[in-house]
Design a protein around this motif. Structure first.
Motif, PDB file in Angstrom:
ATOM      1  N   UNK A 148      87.367  50.283  74.662  1.00 22.61           N
ATOM      2  CA  UNK A 148      86.673  49.762  75.842  1.00 22.61           C
ATOM      3  C   UNK A 148      87.475  50.072  77.103  1.00 22.61           C
ATOM      4  N   UNK A 149      88.818  50.099  76.958  1.00 23.67           N
ATOM      5  CA  UNK A 149      89.652  50.311  78.142  1.00 23.67           C
ATOM      6  C   UNK A 149      90.536  51.540  77.953  1.00 23.67           C
ATOM      7  N   UNK A 150      90.936  52.132  79.057  1.00 26.16           N
ATOM      8  CA  UNK A 150      91.869  53.252  79.017  1.00 26.16           C
ATOM      9  C   UNK A 150      93.284  52.749  78.836  1.00 26.16           C
ATOM     10  N   UNK A 151      94.223  53.664  78.594  1.00 27.16           N
ATOM     11  CA  UNK A 151      95.598  53.252  78.359  1.00 27.16           C
ATOM     12  C   UNK A 151      96.303  52.788  79.636  1.00 27.16           C
ATOM     13  N   UNK A 152      97.255  51.925  79.458  1.00 28.63           N
ATOM     14  CA  UNK A 152      98.149  51.527  80.538  1.00 28.63           C
ATOM     15  C   UNK A 152      98.926  52.756  81.011  1.00 28.63           C
ATOM     16  N   UNK A 153      99.358  52.714  82.251  1.00 31.78           N
ATOM     17  CA  UNK A 153     100.092  53.873  82.786  1.00 31.78           C
ATOM     18  C   UNK A 153     101.351  54.146  81.982  1.00 31.78           C
ATOM     19  N   UNK A 154     102.018  53.076  81.549  1.00 28.13           N
ATOM     20  CA  UNK A 154     103.232  53.256  80.745  1.00 28.13           C
ATOM     21  C   UNK A 154     102.887  53.857  79.385  1.00 28.13           C
ATOM     22  N   UNK A 155     101.768  53.405  78.828  1.00 28.90           N
ATOM     23  CA  UNK A 155     101.319  53.977  77.549  1.00 28.90           C
ATOM     24  C   UNK A 155     101.089  55.478  77.705  1.00 28.90           C
ATOM     25  N   UNK A 156     100.470  55.833  78.807  1.00 28.92           N
ATOM     26  CA  UNK A 156     100.185  57.241  79.062  1.00 28.92           C
ATOM     27  C   UNK A 156     101.499  58.025  79.186  1.00 28.92           C
TER      28      UNK A 156
END
Ligand code: ARG
Length: 459
Positions: free
Chosen positions: A11-19
């Motif tokens: 439903x949601x995109x990844x967190x910037x840190x995850x990316x």
């Protein structure tokens, strides 16, 4: 927004840190050529097997070439959101050719894709290293040939041991680097199996032809176990192991060049092209290239240890840990190539100071063993006794501050009555090296035979 490639269940995109922690595009873009080559082979195979249409395969294959030319010309915008080279290429392909791009990933996973790409890259590097080593060996052979009978001290414990020839010393490194070359070739032969078509881990139900892609990509055969194929990084570890041994050899030679080029030794003069000066001491000419080559083994072996540590304990099959394989191999490969090239340049350009080499060879009682051998041969002494007699003569010469050949015949006789003036012939460094004719020995005849053998091997 969720990910275009796998966002179906998100439903949601990844967190910037995850990316940031997830992305590998910053470095795996170096696999672009291999990725596109692998994908083109995969598309052709899918069509040949009737899994996708010929038209789609054609469209995909041409589109991939467009992507490749964009990347090669620097007109490609890499996206961190798209994680890695595989998804960057596929996403761009979609923009260029539309719907057929979505069929490329049939019967494939990024797991077999990355294993394939990385193997292709590593295989090319192995070939490149072998070529680089061959150039270095040729430079050493030239040095060895020029100085097949220049005499220099041979050391053990870095103490003068026996005279050897310059050619012999150069050829010692030829042997080491020759083994390195063959290690890379062995590793290449062992790793040359095609992982493509192993899919995520279990293989696929699509009627693919893994022999066809193997042949198209220059692999000898497909890998025989899909779990192993996507979980295996032995090829990278072998590359790093071979690279570490090679770097260790280069480091030892570099160390010798650092010592030899010092004012205290003066065995060699390194060329200006491979030396640097000092900003404060005007007289300085520093062997920086040799020092850096000596150091490179640190990071190359470090890369090997790093990847071993990543791989240990990983359960089958693929784990994202394995994404950490590439930077180690890239860095090690780049630095090894640089070190080999720098060493080749240094060896080609360096000048042996023949007089210093000879003078050093003649000092330090380097022909004491020849004297002991003479006593065995000519006076029939057991070697242990000859060793003792010679030791006494060395002590005498040392106390007088002279060398063995400077002792008078009377002084010689004081150590053993059967010594005659015939002994003086074996005390010259030239006769010493010339006498060592055992196979692989330092005699110029032996050294020349080994040079000829290597020239033949490398022809
Ligand atoms: N970028 C990944 C790597 O370098 C590619 C494989 C990813 N596979 C996966 N299931 N996430 O290893």
């Amino acid at each position: 927004k969720s990910n275009a490639m796998w966002g179906g269940r998100f439903a949601a995109g990844p967190d910037a840190i995850m990316e940031a922690i997830n992305a590998s595009i910053g470095y795996d873009k170096r696999l672009a050529f291999q990725d596109i080559t692998g994908s083109r082979a995969h598309a052709a195979m899918l069509a040949a097997q009737g899994i996708i249409s010929d038209t789609d395969a054609q469209t995909i294959r041409e589109g991939l070439l467009t992507v490749l030319s964009e990347i090669e010309s620097g007109n490609f915008e890499f996206s961190t959101a798209l994680e890695d080279i595989h998804m960057n290429v596929e996403a761009r392909l979609k923009e260029i050719v539309g719907e057929p791009a979505g069929r490329l990933h049939t019967a494939r996973s990024r797991n077999d894709q990355v294993a394939t790409d990385f193997k292709l890259w590593t295989r090319d590097q192995m070939d490149a290293v072998v070529m680089g080593l061959e150039a270095l060996i040729n430079a050493l052979l030239d040095q060895a040939e020029a100085g097949a009978d220049w005499v220099m001290p041979g050391f053990t414990h870095l103490q003068t041991a026996q005279p050897v020839t310059w050619g012999h010393h150069m050829m010692a490194y030829v042997e080491m680097l020759g083994r390195d070359m063959s290690r890379f070739k062995d590793a290449r032969a062992r790793m040359n199996e095609n992982p493509l078509g192993s899919a995520a881990l279990a293989g696929t139900g699509f009627p693919i032809d893994r022999h066809m892609t193997a042949e198209a990509l220059g692999f000898d055969r497909p890998t025989a176990n899909s779990l192993d194929a996507v979980a295996d990084r032995d090829f990278a570890l072998e590359f790093l192991s071979c690279a570490s041994i090679t770097a260790m050899h280069l480091s030892r030679f570099a160390e010798e060049l650092v010592i030899w080029s010092s004012a205290q030794f003066r065995f060699v003069t390194l060329s200006d092209r491979f030396s640097t000066g000092s900003s404060i001491m005007p007289q300085k000419k520093n062997p920086d290239a040799a020092e850096l080559i000596r150091a490179k083994v640190g990071r190359i072996m470090g890369a090997m240890v790093a990847l071993f540590t990543v791989m240990k304990g990983l359960p089958l099959a693929y784990s994202k840990d394995m994404q950490e394989d590439k930077e180690q191999v890239f860095d090690a490969a780049d630095n090894l190539m640089l070190a080999v090239a720098a060493m080749t340049g240094m060896v080609s350009d360096m000048t042996a100071n023949v007089d210093s080499l000879r003078a050093a060879a003649a000092s330090g009682f380097s022909t004491a063993t020849d004297l002991a051998d003479w006593l065995v041969r000519e006076a029939g002494l057991p070697f242990r006794d000859a060793h003792h007699v010679t030791g006494a003569l060395v002590a005498l010469a040392e106390s007088k501050g002279c060398d063995l050949p400077d002792l008078s015949l009377d002084e010689m006789k004081s150590a053993h009555e059967s010594i005659t003036d015939g002994v003086y012939t074996v005390l010259t460094v030239e006769n010493s090296v010339a006498s060592r004719t055992s196979y692989g020995g330092t005699a110029p005849t032996q050294v020349r035979a080994q040079i000829a053998r290597w020239r033949e091997v490398l022809k």
